[in-house]
Design a protein around this motif. Structure first.
Motif, PDB file in Angstrom:
ATOM      1  N   TRP A 188      -5.425   3.583   0.872  1.00  0.00           N
ATOM      2  CA  TRP A 188      -5.226   2.132   0.862  1.00  0.00           C
ATOM      3  C   TRP A 188      -5.419   1.621  -0.554  1.00  0.00           C
ATOM      4  O   TRP A 188      -5.778   2.378  -1.457  1.00  0.00           O
ATOM      5  CB  TRP A 188      -6.164   1.438   1.851  1.00  0.00           C
ATOM      6  CG  TRP A 188      -7.633   1.546   1.528  1.00  0.00           C
ATOM      7  CD1 TRP A 188      -8.384   2.688   1.447  1.00  0.00           C
ATOM      8  CD2 TRP A 188      -8.530   0.472   1.230  1.00  0.00           C
ATOM      9  NE1 TRP A 188      -9.689   2.396   1.132  1.00  0.00           N
ATOM     10  CE2 TRP A 188      -9.813   1.049   0.998  1.00  0.00           C
ATOM     11  CE3 TRP A 188      -8.394  -0.903   1.155  1.00  0.00           C
ATOM     12  CZ2 TRP A 188     -10.933   0.271   0.686  1.00  0.00           C
ATOM     13  CZ3 TRP A 188      -9.509  -1.684   0.849  1.00  0.00           C
ATOM     14  CH2 TRP A 188     -10.753  -1.089   0.629  1.00  0.00           C
ATOM     15  N   VAL A 189      -5.164   0.344  -0.766  1.00  0.00           N
ATOM     16  CA  VAL A 189      -5.255  -0.242  -2.108  1.00  0.00           C
ATOM     17  C   VAL A 189      -6.320  -1.338  -2.089  1.00  0.00           C
ATOM     18  O   VAL A 189      -6.079  -2.447  -1.610  1.00  0.00           O
ATOM     19  CB  VAL A 189      -3.902  -0.829  -2.558  1.00  0.00           C
ATOM     20  CG1 VAL A 189      -4.030  -1.396  -3.973  1.00  0.00           C
ATOM     21  CG2 VAL A 189      -2.811   0.229  -2.502  1.00  0.00           C
ATOM     22  N   ALA A 246       2.155  -0.757  -4.586  1.00  0.00           N
ATOM     23  CA  ALA A 246       0.920  -1.476  -4.894  1.00  0.00           C
ATOM     24  C   ALA A 246       1.119  -2.485  -6.021  1.00  0.00           C
ATOM     25  O   ALA A 246       0.336  -3.419  -6.173  1.00  0.00           O
ATOM     26  CB  ALA A 246      -0.184  -0.481  -5.260  1.00  0.00           C
ATOM     27  N   ASN A 262       0.817  -1.209   0.000  1.00  0.00           N
ATOM     28  CA  ASN A 262       0.000   0.000   0.000  1.00  0.00           C
ATOM     29  C   ASN A 262       0.853   1.262   0.000  1.00  0.00           C
ATOM     30  O   ASN A 262       0.406   2.335   0.374  1.00  0.00           O
ATOM     31  CB  ASN A 262      -0.961   0.007   1.194  1.00  0.00           C
ATOM     32  CG  ASN A 262      -0.224  -0.004   2.530  1.00  0.00           C
ATOM     33  OD1 ASN A 262       0.994   0.186   2.591  1.00  0.00           O
ATOM     34  ND2 ASN A 262      -0.953  -0.248   3.607  1.00  0.00           N
ATOM     35  N   TYR A 314       1.720  -4.657   8.243  1.00  0.00           N
ATOM     36  CA  TYR A 314       0.609  -5.288   7.569  1.00  0.00           C
ATOM     37  C   TYR A 314       0.079  -6.400   8.477  1.00  0.00           C
ATOM     38  O   TYR A 314       0.846  -7.189   9.023  1.00  0.00           O
ATOM     39  CB  TYR A 314       1.057  -5.883   6.235  1.00  0.00           C
ATOM     40  CG  TYR A 314       1.495  -4.843   5.215  1.00  0.00           C
ATOM     41  CD1 TYR A 314       0.588  -4.352   4.291  1.00  0.00           C
ATOM     42  CD2 TYR A 314       2.801  -4.366   5.183  1.00  0.00           C
ATOM     43  CE1 TYR A 314       0.983  -3.407   3.341  1.00  0.00           C
ATOM     44  CE2 TYR A 314       3.203  -3.427   4.244  1.00  0.00           C
ATOM     45  CZ  TYR A 314       2.288  -2.953   3.324  1.00  0.00           C
ATOM     46  OH  TYR A 314       2.670  -2.032   2.390  1.00  0.00           O
ATOM     47  N   PRO A 339     -10.401   4.335  -2.747  1.00  0.00           N
ATOM     48  CA  PRO A 339      -9.101   4.055  -2.116  1.00  0.00           C
ATOM     49  C   PRO A 339      -8.646   5.142  -1.140  1.00  0.00           C
ATOM     50  O   PRO A 339      -7.504   5.113  -0.695  1.00  0.00           O
ATOM     51  CB  PRO A 339      -8.165   3.986  -3.318  1.00  0.00           C
ATOM     52  CG  PRO A 339      -8.730   4.996  -4.271  1.00  0.00           C
ATOM     53  CD  PRO A 339     -10.230   4.956  -4.084  1.00  0.00           C
TER      54      PRO A 339
END
Length: 737
Positions: free
Chosen positions: A371-372, A85, A23, A29, A401
């Motif tokens: 975010w993705v 990404a 991201n 994560y 996103p």
């Protein structure tokens, strides 16, 4: 006897993540959806855009347990550098079995160590099973296969039936193709010479010409089979026909080139128009790869992705490219191979997955967060923050996103787990609404009508007939208002949704708990317990997601901790997904005893009127039978003493057995019993200040649904405080009679 649960549960799982993407940050994560004993058990693998295999990047990561002090816990992954990404990655547990701690002490088995050791061994076996299933296999009864490594560029071949070894080199094949093409040209030249002397040997010339044609056709077939075409490089960069047998790129710096211009005729004067027109036939976004390699020096080569459609430039073809890798410089007139590799077609999308999310402010809110989202995730254009409840959306758009809701994160996990299905989320929420706004006769805003109208419109847009999951977050306003009908109201709303053809009775319902940290009403815990009972009433179709699984830092202090931060919503969505798919954070088991623990002291004074305890109560449902145990601890004063009672729904059978202990008579408990009537105004007359313990056992078979509660007060109203201590409990279980 009910067996205790293991402290180190290991569900059936592959113990690895789905394929994830970066991201733009280093992380962390997570958390993961599986637990580990040691951080050294985790391996992380990543693949850059254009790479064909995942590489072990564990050394460039930090693995950390969510709770470092926990022996067995979920974990997060933090990279040493930001992850784009375009980079995909995953992690998996890869524990090497070991024995380091004994499970006996002085000849006696230590239960805790044995539990831990069994789960450690089981985790290693689960991971071994996962990896064995992905190994190279042979048919039953065949000999094992041995694989012998070869050099770069060599093809594989079988030797002796069960040995895989290296075979012909790609360069050799390409060279053979070139030789075949050269032979074809030579044969063609010979045919021409034979034709010039036709007066002397017309028949021979005809035969030579036929041989030349056959050789040329064979050479062309060989070239096309390897998808390698001979061309010469032109350093000109203009978008124009490069001339017979030539190709060019649109940038003098090869790595910056985004297009190739290829003449329809290769350097052997063979038309390649038909082949070049098929280069874009794949339905994949990346249609294939183009490798450009020098004939004389194989080290000079560059690789590109082929994007989009082939464009007819009249006499030449244009390919859109994206550079991947390579080395060396092509000079003007350099003889090259253009090697094409076609991508496989995209798999057809499966059935759509439709998720309806409804509720009050924790549904309507979606604070800013970059975010993705998964590429197959879409959001309906109804926004509870700006749209009235009468608004009906018109279309789905790719997921936003820039903001985050818990339902965004939940749906994103669904999308990642189902990459061949499009996942559609409808978010229908407005703040500060009680559940009555989803019931028949609701004053504006009619949230049920809003849900119904938007679902019907959305299903029509995508050609679907039903929703697949229902997320419902609706408790805080009812708790604030002191609702006495929340259980019945939930059942009414669920039954109402099930009258719709688009809401099958089998639709999973995910019920979210209210914030355990909210300051306005400590009784929110009581209402969360009601939601647990809503779930327990139909455990195969409903699941309870406990927001207490997340620390208070994930909640927004400015909202009195009713709402969450953006990152908190994201984490809760992942927890909710884990609850639905693996049972994490959920209360779904109904047979073992469950306990409600009083969490606040409850002093009362100047009253002799029984009133229900704020926390020691639950909903009973017919036709179930319950065994209830109350363990009440408190203190009373000399003048006021204490009295208690029970209330509940109508019953078929009710039996109550009571035992009282006080610090004044610890060895002389007082017993009492009642049948088929709830005890009320039961006085505890000690006549002196003391502490007491009241044990009550109840067997109840309700004939109607309703609230069961422990009630208490002073026996004689006075200024002295009578207290029921925190730590008092209500334990209940369903029983068979």
């Amino acid at each position: 006897m009910q067996m205790a649960a293991t402290p180190y549960p290991l569900p059936r799982e592959t113990r690895e993540s789905a394929i994830l993407v970066g991201n733009g940050t280093v992380g962390p994560y997570g958390p993961s959806l599986y637990k580990i004993f040691d951080t050294a058990d985790v391996k992380v693998f990543a693949k850059l855009l254009g790479a064909t295999v995942y590489s072990d990047v564990t050394a460039n990561c930090t693995i950390a347990k969510v709770n470092p002090a926990s022996a067995y816990d979920f974990f997060t992954v933090t990279f040493n550098a930001a992850v784009l990404a375009s980079t995909s990655w995953y992690h998996q547990a890869r524990r090497t079995a070991e024995r380091s701690v004994a499970v006996t002490k002085a000849g006696t088995i230590t239960a805790a160590e044995l539990e831990k050791e069994l789960s450690k061994q089981a985790s290693a076996e689960s991971e071994l099973r996962r990896d064995v299933d992905r190994a190279v296999r042979v048919n039953a009864g065949a000999n094992p296969v041995t694989i012998i490594a070869g050099a770069d560029g060599e093809l594989v071949m079988f030797d002796g039936g069960n040995v895989v070894t290296s075979g012909e080199n790609v360069e050799t094949i390409l060279g053979s193709t070139a030789s075949a093409a050269a032979s074809a040209a030579a044969a063609g030249a010979s045919a021409g010479e034979a034709a010039a002397s036709a007066g002397a040997a017309a028949g021979s010339a005809g035969a030579a010409s036929a041989s030349a044609t056959a050789a040329a056709n064979s050479a062309l077939a060989a070239a096309n089979a390897t998808q390698a075409l001979p061309y010469t490089f032109s350093t000109t960069v203009a978008d124009a026909d490069p001339g017979n047998g030539a190709f060019r790129l649109n940038n003098a710096s090869i790595a910056l080139a985004t297009a190739a211009y290829i003449d329809n005729q290769d350097s052997d004067a063979v038309s390649q128009t038909g082949f070049l027109n098929t280069v874009d036939d794949s339905t994949n976004t990346v249609r294939g790869t183009l490798t450009i390699r020098s004939k004389s020096n194989p080290a000079i080569k560059h690789v590109f992705n082929i994007l989009g459609s082939v464009v007819d430039g009249i006499g030449y073809r244009k390919l859109a490219l994206s550079y991947l890798s390579g080395s060396g410089v092509f000079t003007n007139g350099m003889a090259c191979w253009l090697i094409f590799t076609r991508s496989g077609d995209n798999a057809a999308f499966g059935a759509p997955i439709v998720i309806l999310s409804s509720g009050q402010s924790n549904v309507a809110l979606h604070p800013a967060l970059a975010w993705v989202p998964a590429p197959n995730l879409y959001l309906w254009n109804h926004d509870g923050l700006v749209d009235a409840a009468t608004h009906v959306g018109t279309a789905f758009a790719p997921m936003d996103p820039t903001t985050m809701g818990y339902d965004y994160a939940y749906a994103n996990e669904i999308a990642k787990a189902n990459p061949l299905s499009k996942v559609y989320l409808l978010k229908i929420g407005q703040g500060s609404l009680a559940i009555a706004q989803w019931m028949v006769g609701a004053a504006a805003p009619d949230m049920y009508a809003c849900c119904k109208n938007n679902v019907q419109a959305a299903l029509a847009v995508i050609g679907a007939t039903k929703i697949d999951e229902f997320l419902f977050w609706e408790v805080e306003t009812d708790a604030y208002n002191g609702s006495t009908t929340l259980f019945a109201d939930y059942e009414t709303v669920i039954a109402r949704f099930r009258t719709e053809t688009w809401f099958p009775a089998s639709t999973p319902i995910v019920i979210m708990a209210g914030s355990p940290y909210v300051g306005f009403s400590p009784s929110i815990r009581y209402y969360n317990d009601i939601l647990r009972h809503v779930v327990n009433y139909e455990p195969n179709r409903r699941i309870y997601v406990d927001t207490a699984a997340l620390p208070q830092a994930n909640f927004d202090a400015a909202s009195d901790y009713i709402h969450m931060t953006a990152s908190g919503y994201q984490l809760l969505g992942i927890v909710a997904y884990g609850a639905v798919r693996q049972g994490i954070g959920a209360w779904r088991v109904t047979n073992p005893p469950q306990t409600i623990i009083k969490k606040i002291n409850g002093p009362r004074s100047n009253t002799a009127v029984l009133a229900s305890d704020e926390e020691l109560k639950l909903i009973l449902k017919t036709p179930k039978v319950y065994k209830i145990k109350l363990d009440i601890r408190g203190t009373l004063t000399a003048a006021e003493d204490f009295k208690w009672g029970l209330i509940g729904p109508a019953v078929y059978v009710l039996q109550t057995f009571t035992r009282l202990h006080t610090t004044e008579a610890p060895t002389a408990p007082v017993f009492s019993a009642t049948n088929n009537a709830y005890p009320t105004n039961q006085a505890v007359l000690v006549g002196t200040a003391c502490q007491f313990r009241l044990l009550i056992e109840v067997l109840v078979w309700p004939s109607a649904d309703g609230l069961f509660a422990f009630q208490w007060s002073q026996n004689t109203g006075g200024a002295g405080s009578t207290i029921v201590f925190f730590g008092s409990t209500l334990e209940f279980a369903e029983v068979t009679v």
